[in-house]
Every structure is written in structure tokens, then in C-alpha cells.
Design a protein around this motif. Structure first.
Motif, PDB file in Angstrom:
ATOM      1  N   ASP A 187      17.787  11.719   3.012  1.00  0.00           N
ATOM      2  CA  ASP A 187      17.270  11.853   1.649  1.00  0.00           C
ATOM      3  C   ASP A 187      16.355  10.679   1.307  1.00  0.00           C
ATOM      4  N   VAL A 188      15.235  10.981   0.674  1.00  0.00           N
ATOM      5  CA  VAL A 188      14.298   9.948   0.225  1.00  0.00           C
ATOM      6  C   VAL A 188      14.651   9.556  -1.197  1.00  0.00           C
ATOM      7  N   LEU A 189      14.935   8.284  -1.409  1.00  0.00           N
ATOM      8  CA  LEU A 189      15.350   7.791  -2.714  1.00  0.00           C
ATOM      9  C   LEU A 189      14.188   7.217  -3.510  1.00  0.00           C
ATOM     10  N   VAL A 190      13.253   6.578  -2.827  1.00  0.00           N
ATOM     11  CA  VAL A 190      12.073   5.989  -3.469  1.00  0.00           C
ATOM     12  C   VAL A 190      10.893   6.167  -2.528  1.00  0.00           C
ATOM     13  N   SER A 191       9.730   6.487  -3.074  1.00  0.00           N
ATOM     14  CA  SER A 191       8.536   6.556  -2.226  1.00  0.00           C
ATOM     15  C   SER A 191       7.286   6.287  -3.049  1.00  0.00           C
ATOM     16  N   HIS A 192       6.305   5.734  -2.381  1.00  0.00           N
ATOM     17  CA  HIS A 192       4.991   5.492  -2.988  1.00  0.00           C
ATOM     18  C   HIS A 192       3.947   5.621  -1.884  1.00  0.00           C
ATOM     19  N   ASN A 193       3.073   6.612  -2.009  1.00  0.00           N
ATOM     20  CA  ASN A 193       2.057   6.883  -0.977  1.00  0.00           C
ATOM     21  C   ASN A 193       2.690   6.997   0.406  1.00  0.00           C
ATOM     22  N   ALA A 194       3.905   7.526   0.458  1.00  0.00           N
ATOM     23  CA  ALA A 194       4.674   7.484   1.705  1.00  0.00           C
ATOM     24  C   ALA A 194       4.122   8.400   2.796  1.00  0.00           C
ATOM     25  N   ASP A 195       3.311   9.385   2.427  1.00  0.00           N
ATOM     26  CA  ASP A 195       2.742  10.285   3.428  1.00  0.00           C
ATOM     27  C   ASP A 195       1.283   9.966   3.740  1.00  0.00           C
ATOM     28  N   SER A 251       0.819  -1.208   0.000  1.00  0.00           N
ATOM     29  CA  SER A 251       0.000   0.000   0.000  1.00  0.00           C
ATOM     30  C   SER A 251       0.853   1.258   0.000  1.00  0.00           C
ATOM     31  N   SER A 252       1.975   1.182   0.701  1.00  0.00           N
ATOM     32  CA  SER A 252       2.820   2.357   0.886  1.00  0.00           C
ATOM     33  C   SER A 252       4.227   1.895   1.179  1.00  0.00           C
ATOM     34  N   TYR A 253       5.218   2.662   0.685  1.00  0.00           N
ATOM     35  CA  TYR A 253       6.600   2.307   1.004  1.00  0.00           C
ATOM     36  C   TYR A 253       7.531   3.483   0.767  1.00  0.00           C
ATOM     37  N   ILE A 254       8.727   3.362   1.364  1.00  0.00           N
ATOM     38  CA  ILE A 254       9.725   4.413   1.246  1.00  0.00           C
ATOM     39  C   ILE A 254      11.112   3.810   1.401  1.00  0.00           C
ATOM     40  N   LEU A 255      12.085   4.440   0.724  1.00  0.00           N
ATOM     41  CA  LEU A 255      13.500   4.096   0.863  1.00  0.00           C
ATOM     42  C   LEU A 255      14.232   5.387   1.204  1.00  0.00           C
ATOM     43  N   ARG A 262      24.069   3.498   4.839  1.00  0.00           N
ATOM     44  CA  ARG A 262      22.974   2.864   5.577  1.00  0.00           C
ATOM     45  C   ARG A 262      21.645   3.326   5.005  1.00  0.00           C
ATOM     46  N   LEU A 263      20.780   2.376   4.691  1.00  0.00           N
ATOM     47  CA  LEU A 263      19.462   2.666   4.145  1.00  0.00           C
ATOM     48  C   LEU A 263      18.374   2.175   5.089  1.00  0.00           C
ATOM     49  N   ILE A 264      17.234   2.830   5.018  1.00  0.00           N
ATOM     50  CA  ILE A 264      16.044   2.457   5.782  1.00  0.00           C
ATOM     51  C   ILE A 264      14.899   2.234   4.810  1.00  0.00           C
ATOM     52  N   THR A 265      14.162   1.158   4.988  1.00  0.00           N
ATOM     53  CA  THR A 265      12.938   0.936   4.226  1.00  0.00           C
ATOM     54  C   THR A 265      11.773   0.775   5.185  1.00  0.00           C
ATOM     55  N   VAL A 266      10.627   1.279   4.779  1.00  0.00           N
ATOM     56  CA  VAL A 266       9.372   0.995   5.474  1.00  0.00           C
ATOM     57  C   VAL A 266       8.378   0.557   4.418  1.00  0.00           C
ATOM     58  N   VAL A 267       7.844  -0.634   4.600  1.00  0.00           N
ATOM     59  CA  VAL A 267       6.876  -1.210   3.666  1.00  0.00           C
ATOM     60  C   VAL A 267       5.609  -1.516   4.454  1.00  0.00           C
ATOM     61  N   MET A 268       4.473  -1.002   3.976  1.00  0.00           N
ATOM     62  CA  MET A 268       3.209  -1.178   4.690  1.00  0.00           C
ATOM     63  C   MET A 268       2.156  -1.790   3.769  1.00  0.00           C
ATOM     64  N   GLY A 269       1.322  -2.631   4.336  1.00  0.00           N
ATOM     65  CA  GLY A 269       0.176  -3.162   3.608  1.00  0.00           C
ATOM     66  C   GLY A 269       0.501  -4.230   2.597  1.00  0.00           C
ATOM     67  N   THR A 270       1.442  -5.130   2.908  1.00  0.00           N
ATOM     68  CA  THR A 270       1.663  -6.291   2.031  1.00  0.00           C
ATOM     69  C   THR A 270       0.744  -7.426   2.486  1.00  0.00           C
TER      70      THR A 270
END
Length: 382
Positions: A46-54, A35-39, A244-252
Motif C-alpha cells: 500500500d502507498v501511504l504518501v506519494s509525490h510525483n512518484a510515477d 523532486s519525487s518521493y513515496i512511502l 515495515r516501511l519503504i521510502t524512496v526519495v529522489m532529487g534532493t
């Protein structure tokens, strides 16, 4: 402001070769079944990738990132100790869902509760800790929202310490990435807990639900979450070659999917981006003229390390310019902002960073100040 140097990178040794003429070729980011994710780059933000992240979504047990953050915050300030013994209330004992199986009326060390929160995702541990810190879970939720505001989490509101479904309880992938970044950077010693693969309490051994800890040796956190409403969620972080990278993936849709989709983002980020250190804390980049001071010049540099996220194909150098305040007059305190460094080109500015006084300069004597005023007057004329 006055542009002093057009090739700061060459003059001050940031890099030693010209910028590569070849363009940076980066493919389209992977499209995830979520549903939503960010890198995010953990060091630069810095945000490298995002989809519906907010988008505000139910965060499930990713909520416990904030619960743990507040405990770490209080530990760092000396208000709590890992050796503190916490009484287990009936409410904590009766919590449903994932638990570390603490018993009502017993006392549990705060350190064990932290592992129960982070590794076992214990709802019982979260409530017990929240009650100990703030007196009640509702008061702790108020504290969570205050910290969220301080961290710039604009699309978050917390009602409880667990992530148990509740009206008005929500967060976003972007906000949870900010929270993860704060945890990693502010509390590096405690962050080691997030990499632990299992925890045994009350003779019950439970594994960390973050499957990436077993699949990818560079992954060292952070937290899983799942409810029917939220789906399967994962906040993860990994470090490779100083980035170092951070990912958050929601709604899988499954435990397997949240790990797989998170791995896609991490692999993409590490393959095509890197964190580069441009300047070090305390590094001198200019010896600026001072008017009316006890000395004629002041060393100018950086209060903190200067980092930037760039494509790996960017080349071996970055163009940088230094803009200094036209007239620097005494007195000057350590840390006073005296200009800025701009890294990048006119059409692609990567960052702007203040440059500060690295030393204090007091006012000169009466005759020195008058002499400099006269010199400055004639300098303006010509």
C-alpha cells in the motif's frame, strides 16, 4: 456471489470488540524538498504518501538495486554461487565514479562484488558482475528490463548496470519502491547485506553512504544514489513493531538532505499507520457445503497470511464480510477459489482477499451425485 456473514470479524475471532466510532485523525503528510518521493508499506504494498512518484527520472546508483536483485534472483535459483570467482575486465577496472577498487585481470568472489555493489556502490563491481551474469553489460541491461516488466515497473528503462548517466536510462520512485519490496520479501537472507555499515576490500575500508543506518537503529537498507542530473537519492527501509516501511526519495540537494527527508517520511508513516495481520495462512473461516462430493463439506480459508495497512486510530476491530460461491460442486482441488473476504465498509474497502479450498474433495459415487442433484433442484425451488 452470496453474502453469508455481515460480522465475520466477530464470528471468526479477527477482533473481539466493535469498531471505534471515533474518526481516524491523520495530519497532512510532510512536504519534502525533493523532486519525487513515496512511502510504501513493504508487507502490503500500500502507498501511504506519494509525490510525483510515477515520474520517470534519472535514478543514479539506485539502479544498482536492480543489479543486485538480478544477482540475488540467480543465486536463489542455483545458477550462481557467492563463491563464484569473477574475472575483472578492463572495462570494469576503468569505470569512473564510486568504486570498490578491483583490479583488471584479478578474480573476485561474487560475494565480495555484491558487497561492493550494495555497500560501496561500486561501478566497477556492478560492471564485473553484469558481465559475469549475462556476458556483457548491454545484455545484462536487457535482463534488467525484463525483470522490471515482471515486477510491474511501468516507468523504468535501464541502459546500464550502474546508473551512470545515459540517454533512455530512467526509473521512478514508485518503481524503485516496488523493486525494494521485492528484494526485501523475496531474498530476506541476502537483504541483511544492505544493513552493513562498511566493507573492506583491497585494504580499503569504505562506509555505507546511507546515513540513516547510523541515525536510526530501525533502518536496515537500502541504497543511495547521486549524479549531477539526478541529485541526491535514497531508497530506505525500516521496521518497527511488526510494520515495515519503504521510502524512496529522489532529487534532493545534498547527502544530508536525502537522509533528513527520508527520515521525515519514515517517522510520519510509523506514527500514523500500522500493518495488521487479519488472518493466518491455512486459517479456516468457513466449512462450506459441497454438492456431489465424497464429503459434504469443505474447509475454506487463506492460501497466505492476510495483512492490511490501517491508521493507528482505526480502532480495535475491522468489519469484514464473507462472500461465498452459491453452489460449490465437486471435484475441488486444494487452492480452488471459493469466494472472498471483504474488509472495510462500503465507502472504505481496505482489501478484498480470495478464500480458497484448504482440502481436496473428490466426486462422490453415482448415487451420491444423483441424490445431491435432486436436493439442489428442490433447494432452488424454495
Amino acid at each position: 456471489m452470496k453474502k453469508l456473514l455481515a460480522t465475520l470479524s466477530i464470528v471468526f475471532g479477527l477482533v473481539s470488540t466493535p469498531v471505534s466510532a471515533a474518526p481516524s485523525l491523520i495530519p497532512t503528510p510532510p512536504q519534502l524538498s525533493a523532486s519525487s518521493y513515496i512511502l510504501m508499506d513493504a508487507y502490503t504494498g500500500d502507498v501511504l504518501v506519494s509525490h510525483n512518484a510515477d515520474e520517470a527520472l534519472p535514478p543514479a546508483s539506485l539502479t544498482k538495486l536492480m543489479t543486485a536483485y538480478i544477482i540475488e534472483y540467480e543465486l536463489a535459483r542455483g545458477n550462481l554461487s557467492f563463491s563464484d570467482q569473477v574475472s575483472v575486465s578492463e572495462k570494469a577496472w576503468r569505470m569512473e565514479g564510486s568504486r570498490m577498487f578491483i583490479r583488471e585481470g584479478t578474480r573476485v568472489s561474487l560475494e565480495d562484488l555484491m558487497r561492493g555493489i550494495i555497500i560501496q556502490s561500486g561501478n566497477d563491481a556492478s560492471v564485473a558482475a553484469a558481465e559475469y551474469v549475462a556476458g556483457s553489460e548491454s545484455a545484462f541491461a536487457d535482463l534488467m528490463n525484463q525483470h522490471a516488466q515482471l515486477l510491474g515497473m511501468k516507468n523504468s528503462h535501464f541502459v546500464n548496470a550502474t546508473g551512470f548517466p545515459a540517454e533512455g536510462h530512467y526509473s521512478s520512485a514508485h518503481d524503485l519502491a516496488k523493486l525494494s519490496r521485492a528484494t526485501i520479501l523475496q531474498f530476506p537472507e541476502n537483504y541483511k547485506m544492505y544493513a552493513e555499515k562498511e566493507f573492506k576490500y583491497n585494504n580499503i575500508k569504505q562506509p555505507n553512504r546511507n546515513k540513516l543506518l547510523w541515525r536510526d537503529k530501525t533502518v536496515d537498507g537500502l541504497k543511495t544514489g547521486h549524479t549531477e542530473e539526478a541529485g541526491y537519492c535514497l531508497a530506505a527501509s525500516a521496521v518497527r513493531n511488526g510494520t515495515r516501511l519503504i521510502t524512496v526519495v529522489m532529487g534532493t540537494k545534498s547527502d544530508q538532505a536525502r537522509a533528513t527527508e527520508s527520515q521525515k517520511l519514515l517517522d510520519y508513516g510509523f506514527r500514523y499507520y500500522e500493518t495488521r495481520k487479519l488472518y493466518s495462512r491455512g486459517q479456516v473461516v468457513n466449512n462450506a457445503k459441497v454438492w456431489g462430493g465424497s464429503q459434504s463439506n469443505v474447509k475454506v480459508g487463506f492460501a497466505e497470511d492476510v495483512l492490511v495497512t490501517i491508521p493507528r486510530q482505526q480502532g480495535d476491530s475491522l468489519p469484514a464480510t464473507l462472500d461465498m460461491t452459491k453452489e460449490i460442486t465437486a471435484p475441488i482441488a486444494v487452492g480452488d477459489i471459493l469466494g472472498k473476504v471483504i474488509v472495510g465498509t462500503d465507502g472504505n474497502i481496505l482489501l478484498e482477499q480470495p478464500v480458497v479450498a484448504l482440502e481436496a474433495v473428490e466426486e462422490g459415487g453415482f448415487f451420491k451425485r444423483m441424490f445431491d442433484k435432486i436436493r439442489l433442484f428442490f433447494a432452488k425451488l424454495f
